[in-house]
Design an enzyme around this catalytic site. Structure first.
Site, PDB file in Angstrom:
ATOM      1  N   THR A  29       0.841  -1.201   0.000  1.00  0.00           N
ATOM      2  CA  THR A  29       0.000   0.000   0.000  1.00  0.00           C
ATOM      3  C   THR A  29       0.872   1.247   0.000  1.00  0.00           C
ATOM      4  OG1 THR A  29      -1.815  -1.135   1.117  1.00  0.00           O
ATOM      5  CG2 THR A  29      -1.730   1.269   1.350  1.00  0.00           C
ATOM      6  N   THR A  32       4.349   4.179  -3.781  1.00  0.00           N
ATOM      7  CA  THR A  32       5.371   3.378  -4.485  1.00  0.00           C
ATOM      8  C   THR A  32       4.798   2.015  -4.846  1.00  0.00           C
ATOM      9  OG1 THR A  32       7.029   4.495  -3.115  1.00  0.00           O
ATOM     10  CG2 THR A  32       7.779   2.613  -4.420  1.00  0.00           C
ATOM     11  N   GLY A  87       6.196  -0.638  -0.098  1.00  0.00           N
ATOM     12  CA  GLY A  87       7.074   0.494   0.171  1.00  0.00           C
ATOM     13  C   GLY A  87       7.441   0.551   1.640  1.00  0.00           C
ATOM     14  N   GLU A 108      -0.579  -4.982   6.093  1.00  0.00           N
ATOM     15  CA  GLU A 108       0.735  -5.125   5.454  1.00  0.00           C
ATOM     16  C   GLU A 108       1.576  -6.152   6.215  1.00  0.00           C
ATOM     17  OE1 GLU A 108       2.062  -1.069   5.610  1.00  0.00           O
ATOM     18  OE2 GLU A 108       1.446  -0.687   3.541  1.00  0.00           O
ATOM     19  N   LYS A 126      14.077   7.542   1.501  1.00  0.00           N
ATOM     20  CA  LYS A 126      13.597   6.736   2.637  1.00  0.00           C
ATOM     21  C   LYS A 126      14.749   6.159   3.464  1.00  0.00           C
ATOM     22  CE  LYS A 126       9.352   7.290   1.165  1.00  0.00           C
ATOM     23  NZ  LYS A 126       8.507   6.163   0.796  1.00  0.00           N
TER      24      LYS A 126
HETATM   25  O1  DER Z   1       1.898   2.954   4.735  1.00  0.00           O
HETATM   26  C1  DER Z   1       2.828   2.251   4.331  1.00  0.00           C
HETATM   27  O2  DER Z   1       3.369   1.344   4.999  1.00  0.00           O
HETATM   28  C2  DER Z   1       3.423   2.558   2.986  1.00  0.00           C
HETATM   29  O3  DER Z   1       3.949   1.406   2.386  1.00  0.00           O
HETATM   30  C3  DER Z   1       4.513   3.574   3.222  1.00  0.00           C
HETATM   31  O4  DER Z   1       5.388   2.994   4.114  1.00  0.00           O
HETATM   32  C4  DER Z   1       5.227   3.999   1.967  1.00  0.00           C
HETATM   33  O5  DER Z   1       4.359   4.809   1.270  1.00  0.00           O
HETATM   34  P1  DER Z   1       4.879   5.653   0.017  1.00  0.00           P
HETATM   35  O6  DER Z   1       5.388   4.635  -0.976  1.00  0.00           O
HETATM   36  O7  DER Z   1       3.646   6.367  -0.461  1.00  0.00           O
HETATM   37  O8  DER Z   1       5.958   6.575   0.504  1.00  0.00           O
END
Ligand code: DER
Length: 242
Positions: A29, A32, A87, A108, A126
């Site tokens: 989710t 990315t 992500g 997740e 990140k």
């Molecule tokens: O909410 C989550 O765990 C998403 O995977 C986050 O960690 C990364 O979100 P992004 O790809 O929009 O930065």
């Protein structure tokens, strides 16, 4: 390349490198992971991939996958997956993660813990030296007496005096505190974001203390789960393994 372009690069790369026909795939989710879902839909549509079945980690990923015609199932059907791709909000040098910025951390973690391979896809923004200051650590808590739970969490030995717990307001899918109502997750729970101004000394200890707190459902520390991290940066794409 723009940050969006970097996210697209790693999202596509993860599917191309780690998904083959016949696999059961966990779909992450966030912005990315959405590119990985997009790529999977493309390869199923053009016949490059066949016999894929996927488990989404949020309602919004489920909706995106349905729009793309990706066959979906649940962990009730399959308790083990070949690969999960998602992500992260922060990646430390040991490839431990902070996740949950999008409010989806429980589903997740449930999906990613049962995948033979957990592939993390990030743009270089990140990466961090230590978890904490770069991104507030989300914790999913039950609505019942949530102010009490937030106090208990703030007093945990690994956290006391080191972070400021902030109840997430507005939409659960981001931690911008917009709106004046409490954010609610796909599971009907609340999120408290732990704002650290210094690096967390012992993330595994903090994770264990959080998990052991009555009223806490789960937390955004993903410790020792990562198989590989695909990183897109201005100099290109690299892969890190623990
Ligand atoms: O909410 C989550 O765990 C998403 O995977 C986050 O960690 C990364 O979100 P992004 O790809 O929009 O930065």
């Amino acid at each position: 390349p723009s940050q969006d372009e970097l996210k697209k690069q790693v999202g596509y790369q993860a599917i191309d490198d780690y998904v083959t026909s016949g696999m059961k795939v966990g779909l992450g989710t966030g912005s990315t992971a959405a590119f990985a879902v997009e790529r999977l839909g493309m390869l199923l549509k053009d016949g490059t991939l066949k016999d894929i079945i996927a488990v989404p980690t949020s309602v919004r990923t489920k909706e995106q996958a349905e729009e793309l015609g990706i066959p979906l199932t649940t962990l009730d059907e399959f308790s083990r997956l070949d690969v999960a791709i998602d992500g992260a909000d922060e990646v430390d040098p040991d490839l431990n993660l902070v996740k949950g910025g999008g409010g989806a951390l429980l589903r997740e973690k449930m999906v990613e813990i049962v995948a033979d391979k957990f592939i993390v896809i990030v743009d270089e923004s990140k990466l961090c030296d230590a978890l904490g200051p770069g991104f507030p650590v989300p914790v999913e808590i039950t609505p019942f007496c949530h102010e009490h739970t937030i106090r208990v969490v703030g007093d945990l030995p690994a956290l006391k005096g080191k972070c400021k717990p902030v109840l997430r307001m507005g939409s659960s899918s981001n931690n911008q505190n917009d709106g004046d109502n409490i954010a609610v997750t796909d599971n009907g729970n609340y999120i408290v974001d732990l704002v650290f101004d210094k690096p967390i000394e012992d993330a595994p200890a903090a994770a264990a203390q959080l998990k052991n707190t009555c009223g806490v459902v789960d937390h955004g520390f993903f410790i020792g789960m990562t198989t590989a991290v695909i990183i897109a940066g201005q100099e290109g794409i690299s892969v890190k393994t623990p």
